[in-house]
Design a protein around this motif. Structure first.
Motif, PDB file in Angstrom:
ATOM      1  N   THR A  21     -43.707  50.198  -8.552  1.00 28.11           N
ATOM      2  CA  THR A  21     -44.218  50.032  -7.441  1.00 28.11           C
ATOM      3  C   THR A  21     -45.596  49.543  -7.670  1.00 28.11           C
ATOM      4  O   THR A  21     -46.473  50.459  -7.993  1.00 28.11           O
ATOM      5  CB  THR A  21     -44.196  51.226  -6.091  1.00 28.11           C
ATOM      6  OG1 THR A  21     -44.498  52.242  -6.779  1.00 28.11           O
ATOM      7  CG2 THR A  21     -42.024  50.941  -6.432  1.00 28.11           C
ATOM      8  N   THR A  30     -41.342  46.555  -5.619  1.00 30.93           N
ATOM      9  CA  THR A  30     -40.583  47.103  -6.449  1.00 30.93           C
ATOM     10  C   THR A  30     -40.518  45.621  -8.112  1.00 30.93           C
ATOM     11  O   THR A  30     -40.250  44.624  -7.247  1.00 30.93           O
ATOM     12  CB  THR A  30     -39.885  47.561  -6.292  1.00 30.93           C
ATOM     13  OG1 THR A  30     -38.976  48.823  -6.061  1.00 30.93           O
ATOM     14  CG2 THR A  30     -39.231  48.340  -7.794  1.00 30.93           C
ATOM     15  N   ALA A  31     -42.314  46.149  -8.722  1.00 24.81           N
ATOM     16  CA  ALA A  31     -42.263  44.755  -9.267  1.00 24.81           C
ATOM     17  C   ALA A  31     -41.338  44.739 -10.938  1.00 24.81           C
ATOM     18  O   ALA A  31     -41.747  44.341 -10.933  1.00 24.81           O
ATOM     19  CB  ALA A  31     -43.713  44.848 -10.122  1.00 24.81           C
ATOM     20  N   ILE A  57     -47.500  42.646 -14.029  1.00 32.00           N
ATOM     21  CA  ILE A  57     -47.973  42.349 -11.941  1.00 32.00           C
ATOM     22  C   ILE A  57     -49.209  41.594 -11.464  1.00 32.00           C
ATOM     23  O   ILE A  57     -49.768  41.278 -10.660  1.00 32.00           O
ATOM     24  CB  ILE A  57     -48.402  43.379 -11.827  1.00 32.00           C
ATOM     25  CG1 ILE A  57     -46.835  44.493 -11.525  1.00 32.00           C
ATOM     26  CG2 ILE A  57     -48.848  44.310 -10.016  1.00 32.00           C
ATOM     27  CD1 ILE A  57     -46.544  46.074 -11.894  1.00 32.00           C
TER      28      ILE A  57
END
Length: 79
Positions: A21, A30-31, A57
């Protein structure tokens, strides 16, 4: 009546998924999910998959809102 079962660590082989996250201010997303392999009762080295996920990310954050495809000044390079 209680039953006790003992299992040797060598029998514990599985995969555990943990959410990744990212929070920025009041927003949390939530990646993705980091999957950890458990072999012989031990978590295998997860540093590389975790670092790869963090790079993805960071790339997504860097690209967010850009329409010209340019780089963010002073952004860390990786390769």
């Amino acid at each position: 009546m209680a039953v006790r079962v003992e299992v040797p660590l060598s029998a514990v082989n599985t995969e555990v998924g943990l959410p990744i996250t990212v929070s920025l201010g009041d927003e949390t997303i939530t990646a993705g999910t980091l999957y950890l392999d458990v072999r012989n009762g031990q978590v295998e080295d997860f540093r590389k998959p975790y670092a790869d996920a963090l790079r993805e990310i960071a790339d997504a954050i860097e690209q967010a809102g850009q329409t010209d495809g340019g780089e963010v000044p002073d952004a860390a390079a990786h390769g």
